[in-house]
Design a protein around this motif. Sequence first.
Motif, PDB file in Angstrom:
ATOM      1  N   PRO A   1       0.717  -1.159   0.303  1.00 14.73           N
ATOM      2  CA  PRO A   1      -0.225  -0.349   0.054  1.00 14.73           C
ATOM      3  C   PRO A   1       0.567   1.071  -0.597  1.00 14.73           C
ATOM      4  CG  PRO A   1      -1.174  -1.451   1.325  1.00 14.73           C
ATOM      5  CD  PRO A   1       0.589  -1.800   1.067  1.00 14.73           C
ATOM      6  N   GLY A   2       1.755   1.166   1.178  1.00 17.33           N
ATOM      7  CA  GLY A   2       2.967   3.064   0.775  1.00 17.33           C
ATOM      8  C   GLY A   2       3.590   2.510  -0.970  1.00 17.33           C
ATOM      9  N   GLY A   3       3.608   2.136  -1.642  1.00 18.82           N
ATOM     10  CA  GLY A   3       4.207   1.894  -3.006  1.00 18.82           C
ATOM     11  C   GLY A   3       5.011   1.209  -2.849  1.00 18.82           C
TER      12      GLY A   3
ATOM     13  N   GLN B   1      -1.533 -11.262   4.152  1.00 17.66           N
ATOM     14  CA  GLN B   1      -1.407 -10.978   6.218  1.00 17.66           C
ATOM     15  C   GLN B   1      -1.921  -9.858   6.942  1.00 17.66           C
ATOM     16  OE1 GLN B   1      -0.335 -15.444   7.827  1.00 17.66           O
ATOM     17  NE2 GLN B   1      -1.765 -16.323   5.714  1.00 17.66           N
ATOM     18  N   ALA B   2       0.075  -9.623   6.369  1.00 16.36           N
ATOM     19  CA  ALA B   2       0.383  -8.388   6.991  1.00 16.36           C
ATOM     20  C   ALA B   2      -0.418  -6.762   6.587  1.00 16.36           C
ATOM     21  CB  ALA B   2       1.775  -8.314   6.728  1.00 16.36           C
ATOM     22  N   SER B   3      -0.610  -7.455   5.039  1.00 14.14           N
ATOM     23  CA  SER B   3      -1.420  -5.826   4.734  1.00 14.14           C
ATOM     24  C   SER B   3      -3.227  -5.676   5.855  1.00 14.14           C
ATOM     25  CB  SER B   3      -1.209  -5.768   3.112  1.00 14.14           C
ATOM     26  OG  SER B   3       0.193  -5.454   2.527  1.00 14.14           O
ATOM     27  N   ALA B   4      -3.216  -6.798   5.349  1.00 17.32           N
ATOM     28  CA  ALA B   4      -4.520  -7.348   6.707  1.00 17.32           C
ATOM     29  C   ALA B   4      -4.962  -6.846   7.419  1.00 17.32           C
ATOM     30  CB  ALA B   4      -5.461  -8.718   5.814  1.00 17.32           C
ATOM     31  N   ALA B   5      -3.128  -7.128   8.364  1.00 26.11           N
ATOM     32  CA  ALA B   5      -3.616  -6.564   9.656  1.00 26.11           C
ATOM     33  C   ALA B   5      -3.312  -5.219   9.711  1.00 26.11           C
ATOM     34  CB  ALA B   5      -2.740  -7.339  10.136  1.00 26.11           C
ATOM     35  N   ALA B   6      -2.505  -4.123   8.873  1.00 29.92           N
ATOM     36  CA  ALA B   6      -2.738  -3.281   8.579  1.00 29.92           C
ATOM     37  C   ALA B   6      -3.849  -1.997   8.049  1.00 29.92           C
ATOM     38  CB  ALA B   6      -1.150  -2.801   7.945  1.00 29.92           C
ATOM     39  N   GLY B   7      -5.056  -3.310   8.017  1.00 31.95           N
ATOM     40  CA  GLY B   7      -5.917  -2.195   6.896  1.00 31.95           C
ATOM     41  C   GLY B   7      -5.938  -1.975   5.796  1.00 31.95           C
ATOM     42  N   ALA B   8      -5.016  -2.355   4.908  1.00 31.01           N
ATOM     43  CA  ALA B   8      -4.759  -2.424   3.432  1.00 31.01           C
ATOM     44  C   ALA B   8      -4.354  -3.728   2.878  1.00 31.01           C
ATOM     45  CB  ALA B   8      -3.611  -1.298   3.581  1.00 31.01           C
ATOM     46  N   ALA B   9      -4.446  -3.355   1.237  1.00 29.67           N
ATOM     47  CA  ALA B   9      -4.292  -4.491  -0.044  1.00 29.67           C
ATOM     48  C   ALA B   9      -3.396  -3.751  -0.460  1.00 29.67           C
ATOM     49  CB  ALA B   9      -5.945  -4.859   0.106  1.00 29.67           C
ATOM     50  N   PRO B  10      -2.314  -5.278  -0.868  1.00 32.51           N
ATOM     51  CA  PRO B  10      -1.563  -5.030  -1.873  1.00 32.51           C
ATOM     52  C   PRO B  10      -1.865  -4.621  -2.725  1.00 32.51           C
ATOM     53  CG  PRO B  10      -1.227  -7.034  -0.921  1.00 32.51           C
ATOM     54  CD  PRO B  10      -2.473  -6.721  -0.268  1.00 32.51           C
ATOM     55  N   CYS B  11      -1.399  -3.322  -3.552  1.00 32.63           N
ATOM     56  CA  CYS B  11      -1.675  -2.967  -4.824  1.00 32.63           C
ATOM     57  C   CYS B  11      -1.586  -4.021  -6.366  1.00 32.63           C
ATOM     58  CB  CYS B  11      -1.220  -1.393  -5.643  1.00 32.63           C
ATOM     59  SG  CYS B  11      -1.541  -0.329  -4.226  1.00 32.63           S
ATOM     60  N   CYS B  12      -1.903  -3.913  -7.203  1.00 35.87           N
ATOM     61  CA  CYS B  12      -1.520  -4.793  -8.388  1.00 35.87           C
ATOM     62  C   CYS B  12      -1.704  -4.238 -10.209  1.00 35.87           C
ATOM     63  CB  CYS B  12      -2.643  -5.473  -8.397  1.00 35.87           C
ATOM     64  SG  CYS B  12      -4.695  -5.346  -8.900  1.00 35.87           S
TER      65      CYS B  12
END
Length: 305
Positions: A257-259, A275-286
């Motif tokens: 998410p941060g780029g 899982q780490a992105s979900a825990a941080a409240g965001a999803a990876p970009c694509c």
Amino acid sequence: RGRRRPPARSSSPPLRAMDGSAARRVLCFGWGAAAQRVLEELAAHCGERKAEVLCISHSSQAGDCDLREVCARLGFAVRLTDSDDEVFELAKAFAPDLVVSASYRKKIRVCVLELARECINFHPSLLPKHRGCWSGFWTIFEGDRETGVTCHRMVEEFDKGRILHQERCEVGADDTSASIYKKILPVTATCARRIFDMFFREGLPAGEEQQQGGASYHFRRLPYDGLIQPEWTDDQVERFIRAMHFPPFEGAAVRLPGGERVEVESVDHYRRLLQASAAAGAAPCCARGSEGRAAATAMTSPEAS
């Protein structure tokens, strides 16, 4: 392509084979280790002066193979150029009987093809599947069980000419683009050996028209911008990771998410990143922009760009 002009003839005295016949003039367009294998097979027919060879390649040579060194060892003339006009002038002066292409990275113009009676290309896939570029990547990503090398006649459209010969090899469950590249090299040599044996003995056959079923074309761009897509299954992610593995180039990646773009080593690694992105409240970009859509279209498009 319309009516062909009669092939040009060289003004210089023809080289003679030991049996007194005129040596065949072979113009080889190539780049990298695949071209090296083709040239080495061609050299086997030069011992009795059956062939005179000119190799044309690009100014920038492959990191693992410099065709200047290969040609010096084999006794072939070689010219490096990226100018289409210079290529045409070199080809016209040489007046080839046979034009050969092996991993050449530019489209050979029709005016050059019209200089020779025979024009052939060695393509690293089982045509009509995986025309164009990135054939090793798409072989793995689409889950093919076999791949190989096709020698076909060259026409104006990419990789659509009549098939003269194919050599096949299996694709393993753990193959990567890097391993497929290495696996294809001896297959290329075997295919070239068969073709040159025919050419110098009885001549090349007319070949068989390519079937339309199963045909695909892939463009010269990084598939999906190298990014794993969130809708893919674990099997697709695993195949993409293997298909993108070609050191020293970057492998499959995910954009956080941060780029930040993070290279992914395995499906488990990818799941941990999710899982780490979900825990941080965001999803990876694509890559769902033009590159991603264009790569998806390339899986089935029959036309070159």
